[in-house]
Enzyme design. Structure first.
Site, PDB file in Angstrom:
ATOM      1  N   ARG A  38      -6.149   1.167  -2.197  1.00 28.47           N
ATOM      2  CA  ARG A  38      -6.059   2.150  -1.118  1.00 28.47           C
ATOM      3  C   ARG A  38      -7.100   3.240  -1.323  1.00 28.47           C
ATOM      4  O   ARG A  38      -7.219   3.798  -2.412  1.00 28.47           O
ATOM      5  CB  ARG A  38      -4.653   2.756  -1.071  1.00 28.47           C
ATOM      6  CG  ARG A  38      -3.638   1.859  -0.405  1.00 28.47           C
ATOM      7  CD  ARG A  38      -2.280   2.535  -0.278  1.00 28.47           C
ATOM      8  NE  ARG A  38      -1.517   2.426  -1.521  1.00 28.47           N
ATOM      9  CZ  ARG A  38      -1.256   3.428  -2.322  1.00 28.47           C
ATOM     10  NH1 ARG A  38      -1.703   4.638  -2.036  1.00 28.47           N
ATOM     11  NH2 ARG A  38      -0.554   3.248  -3.420  1.00 28.47           N
ATOM     12  N   SER A  83       5.172   0.322 -11.014  1.00 26.64           N
ATOM     13  CA  SER A  83       6.113   0.972 -11.932  1.00 26.64           C
ATOM     14  C   SER A  83       7.483   0.306 -11.977  1.00 26.64           C
ATOM     15  O   SER A  83       8.421   0.882 -12.496  1.00 26.64           O
ATOM     16  CB  SER A  83       6.270   2.448 -11.548  1.00 26.64           C
ATOM     17  OG  SER A  83       5.045   3.127 -11.682  1.00 26.64           O
ATOM     18  N   GLY A  84       7.597  -0.891 -11.402  1.00 23.79           N
ATOM     19  CA  GLY A  84       8.838  -1.633 -11.569  1.00 23.79           C
ATOM     20  C   GLY A  84       9.604  -1.954 -10.308  1.00 23.79           C
ATOM     21  O   GLY A  84      10.680  -2.544 -10.379  1.00 23.79           O
ATOM     22  N   THR A  86       8.912  -4.078  -7.699  1.00 26.50           N
ATOM     23  CA  THR A  86       9.016  -5.503  -7.388  1.00 26.50           C
ATOM     24  C   THR A  86       9.891  -6.222  -8.410  1.00 26.50           C
ATOM     25  O   THR A  86      10.747  -7.037  -8.046  1.00 26.50           O
ATOM     26  CB  THR A  86       7.620  -6.148  -7.319  1.00 26.50           C
ATOM     27  OG1 THR A  86       6.857  -5.499  -6.299  1.00 26.50           O
ATOM     28  CG2 THR A  86       7.718  -7.621  -6.988  1.00 26.50           C
ATOM     29  N   SER A  87       9.722  -5.904  -9.697  1.00 31.01           N
ATOM     30  CA  SER A  87      10.542  -6.571 -10.715  1.00 31.01           C
ATOM     31  C   SER A  87      12.010  -6.194 -10.569  1.00 31.01           C
ATOM     32  O   SER A  87      12.902  -7.026 -10.776  1.00 31.01           O
ATOM     33  CB  SER A  87      10.040  -6.240 -12.119  1.00 31.01           C
ATOM     34  OG  SER A  87      10.094  -4.856 -12.374  1.00 31.01           O
ATOM     35  N   ASN A  91      -5.448  -4.640  -9.583  1.00 31.74           N
ATOM     36  CA  ASN A  91      -4.679  -4.485  -8.345  1.00 31.74           C
ATOM     37  C   ASN A  91      -4.719  -5.754  -7.489  1.00 31.74           C
ATOM     38  O   ASN A  91      -4.456  -5.710  -6.293  1.00 31.74           O
ATOM     39  CB  ASN A  91      -5.205  -3.294  -7.536  1.00 31.74           C
ATOM     40  CG  ASN A  91      -4.234  -2.857  -6.454  1.00 31.74           C
ATOM     41  OD1 ASN A  91      -3.022  -2.856  -6.650  1.00 31.74           O
ATOM     42  ND2 ASN A  91      -4.755  -2.497  -5.293  1.00 31.74           N
ATOM     43  N   ARG A 112      -3.549  -9.143  -5.731  1.00 26.71           N
ATOM     44  CA  ARG A 112      -2.289  -9.232  -4.980  1.00 26.71           C
ATOM     45  C   ARG A 112      -1.949 -10.666  -4.579  1.00 26.71           C
ATOM     46  O   ARG A 112      -2.781 -11.567  -4.608  1.00 26.71           O
ATOM     47  CB  ARG A 112      -2.407  -8.394  -3.709  1.00 26.71           C
ATOM     48  CG  ARG A 112      -2.633  -6.897  -3.958  1.00 26.71           C
ATOM     49  CD  ARG A 112      -1.348  -6.187  -4.219  1.00 26.71           C
ATOM     50  NE  ARG A 112      -1.523  -4.768  -4.502  1.00 26.71           N
ATOM     51  CZ  ARG A 112      -0.596  -3.849  -4.236  1.00 26.71           C
ATOM     52  NH1 ARG A 112       0.550  -4.207  -3.677  1.00 26.71           N
ATOM     53  NH2 ARG A 112      -0.803  -2.584  -4.554  1.00 26.71           N
TER      54      ARG A 112
END
Length: 602
Positions: A89, A262-263, A265-266, A367, A369
């Protein structure tokens, strides 16, 4: 039937009879005008309307024909490369168009911004086809729904939209309003990359970029428009996952807000998935209910491996529609990314061109994807497209903090959680934005990058939303990244325990220890959960290292945030919550000292 004759005379030169009939069926003058004006400005050689499954297949073919995507060996898999300087971005090139100065918001005078971006878009599609996609943000036939049209000369951008959003041509019938997105890859001149967000006209312009965060309009560009709408109308448009977690009393739905990398998606993979990234939240009959505006995932791929991320790993390796971006394409037509447990290849092609293992350079961008449909995930919740949404019982605000914040804490109240946890978030920066990695930055609700209005106005709406609720979600602060020296104090799997404890709090089945910064778990409860869930011995030494409160650090953080909100004239309720937190911390420092274990507060 209303027909813009001037529009049709012009469009007849660029659009097939079949496409003209589609426009006529809509009988929507706003649609006609938007397409006409954009075509006159960008000067494409032809126009193609994306309205059906047949059209989706056409876009897939065009993405390959134009070489914006390259086919891979696995059925349905393709790879896309962005410009080496267009990998994240672009904060400095993204502007909210307003004549007002807004703290933390990159603004430009509206008239100047419109003039600049229109000059860059002039003839930008010459010699190319212009694609027009019709979409729904949120489930169809729903109070949550917002219509949107994406115009682009990039098949990759439209292909991404088709995976991530609900195609919804029929709902544009009649003179319905909609969000508007105009994108052209232009010449990919990064010095002339511009993303202009016009709140007044609900329109976003993007040029000289293809990175999805800058070009796929319905993603984070639309978030700016919907945040502004939500504040005006009294609901919430959030950078949040929506997940259903199993408890002893059934499934409980949480939203979860984490800065990129920072977590989030997990965490989404730990339960039943509804959304990994965005949420529309409304008060309905005194209850907070949420939907996912999307039907796909645009996720960071670095570090994904079969052990830690088995669900995503399976999605990325089975025949299925997947766009990989800025990873390595191997010589045999597969992909590799940093952190994968596939064998590291000797050579391949990435976003910079030829790559070999002896170059001592990463194979993929940090980054990089993947873009996939939600339906590819085996943990997809049955309510993912429910027009009524799901009831939200818990809200998680998570950060990447190496030094201060404990792994999990529960707020005293909704306003306490909003202000001292969500609105006070500071997190190490990741590669999802262009800038230095691991710099700490103020990022309330993980949404500051997308904030189109005054932060105080946004928080005021949040607090008022809370007051409307008869059933208030519990609010939790999470931090998966606490360190001792250079060593993380938790494994990746430990987050399952923090989540389970939060679920038990929602169910009312565990008690808490009162501290000046919130409510924290009892050691005995965590010990039991570690044994039951991870078959792991959780020692009292582990607990003390992770949950000892560094009150001096918390006080420093509180002072920083309080000063900041006073400077921007935040609502009185925000200031009051922070001042009360400061008083509590000071009292505990006087009584217990700068560091205190929860074991001493039982």
């Amino acid at each position: 039937m209303y027909i813009m004759r001037s529009s049709f005379n012009f469009l007849n030169l660029l659009v097939s009879d079949k496409m003209i009939k589609k426009i006529e069926i809509l009988n929507n003058s706003y649609v006609e005008e938007f397409i006409e004006k954009t075509a006159e400005l960008c000067n494409p050689s032809s126009i193609y309307l994306v309205t059906s499954e047949e059209d989706k297949e056409y876009i897939r073919r065009k993405a390959i024909e134009t070489k914006e995507e390259l086919p891979l060996k696995t059925l349905g898999h393709t790879i896309h490369f962005d410009h080496p300087l267009d990998q994240a971005r672009a904060r400095d090139d993204t502007f909210i168009l307003t004549d007002d100065k807004i703290p933390f918001v990159n603004t430009k005078k509206r008239e100047d911004g419109i003039r600049e971006v229109l000059s860059l878009l002039k003839d930008s599609m010459k010699g190319r086809e212009m694609y027009v996609g019709f979409y729904s943000l949120g489930p169809k036939n729903s109070i949550f729904q917002h219509l949107a049209i994406q115009i682009s000369d990039s098949p990759y951008v439209i292909h991404s939209e088709n995976i991530l959003y609900r195609l919804d041509f029929d709902d544009f019938k009649g003179n319905k309003q909609f969000l508007k997105f105009v994108h052209s890859k232009g010449e990919l001149d990064i010095k002339k990359r511009r993303i202009m967000i016009d709140l007044k006209e609900d329109t976003v312009y993007s040029v000289n970029t293809t990175y999805a965060g800058n070009s796929v309009g319905l993603k984070k560009l639309a978030l700016r428009l919907t945040i502004a709408k939500a504040v005006k109308e009294g609901w919430l448009s959030e950078h949040m996952a929506i997940i259903g977690f199993e408890g002893d009393k059934g499934t409980h739905y949480f939203t979860a807000s984490f800065p990129s990398g920072s977590g989030k998606t997990s965490t989404s993979m730990m339960g039943k998935l509804i959304s990994d990234d965005l949420a529309f939240i409304r008060e309905i009959n005194g209850v907070a209910r949420a939907v996912n505006p999307e039907i796909g995932v645009f996720g960071i791929i670095q570090g994904i491996n079969s052990k830690d991320d088995p669900i995503i790993w399976e999605v990325l390796h089975k025949p299925n529609e997947v766009i990989f971006s800025n990873v390595l394409m191997t010589e045999d037509g597969y992909v590799y990314w940093e952190g994968s447990d596939d064998k590291r290849p000797e050579r391949g092609i990435n976003y910079e061109g030829f790559w070999s293992n002896d170059m001592n350079k990463p194979a993929s961008h940090p980054n990089a994807r993947f873009t996939v449909p939600l339906t590819a995930f085996k943990n997809l919740d049955e309510n993912y497209d429910n027009p009524d949404g799901v009831e939200i019982e818990g809200i998680i605000f998570g950060v990447r903090d190496y030094d201060t914040l404990i792994p999990v804490v529960e707020a005293f109240s909704c306003s306490h959680g909003i202000v001292t946890i969500g609105a006070s978030m500071e997190s190490a920066r990741t590669s999802a934005v262009i800038g230095k990695g691991d710099e700490y930055e103020f990022n309330p609700m993980a949404i500051l990058d997308f904030m189109p209005i005054h932060l105080g106005e946004y928080l005021g709406n949040y607090l008022e939303f809370c007051k409307k609720l008869k059933k208030v979600p519990r609010i939790f602060g999470f931090n998966y990244f606490l360190k001792e020296g250079n060593r993380f104090l938790n494994s990746k799997e430990d987050k399952r325990v923090w989540i389970k404890w939060a679920v038990k709090r929602v169910e009312g089945s565990v008690d808490v220890i009162y501290t000046p910064i919130g409510l924290v778990p009892y050691y005995e409860d965590l010990k039991t959960l570690f044994r039951e869930m991870l078959n792991k011995e959780y020692t009292i030494e582990d607990y003390e290292k992770q949950f000892t409160l560094k009150l001096d650090k918390y006080l420093e953080k509180n002072e920083r945030i309080l000063k900041l909100y006073k400077e921007i004239l935040a609502p009185k309720e925000v200031i009051a919550e922070l001042e009360q937190q400061k008083e509590r911390i000071l009292k505990y420092i006087d009584k217990y000292g700068k560091r205190i274990s929860p074991l001493d507060l039982r």
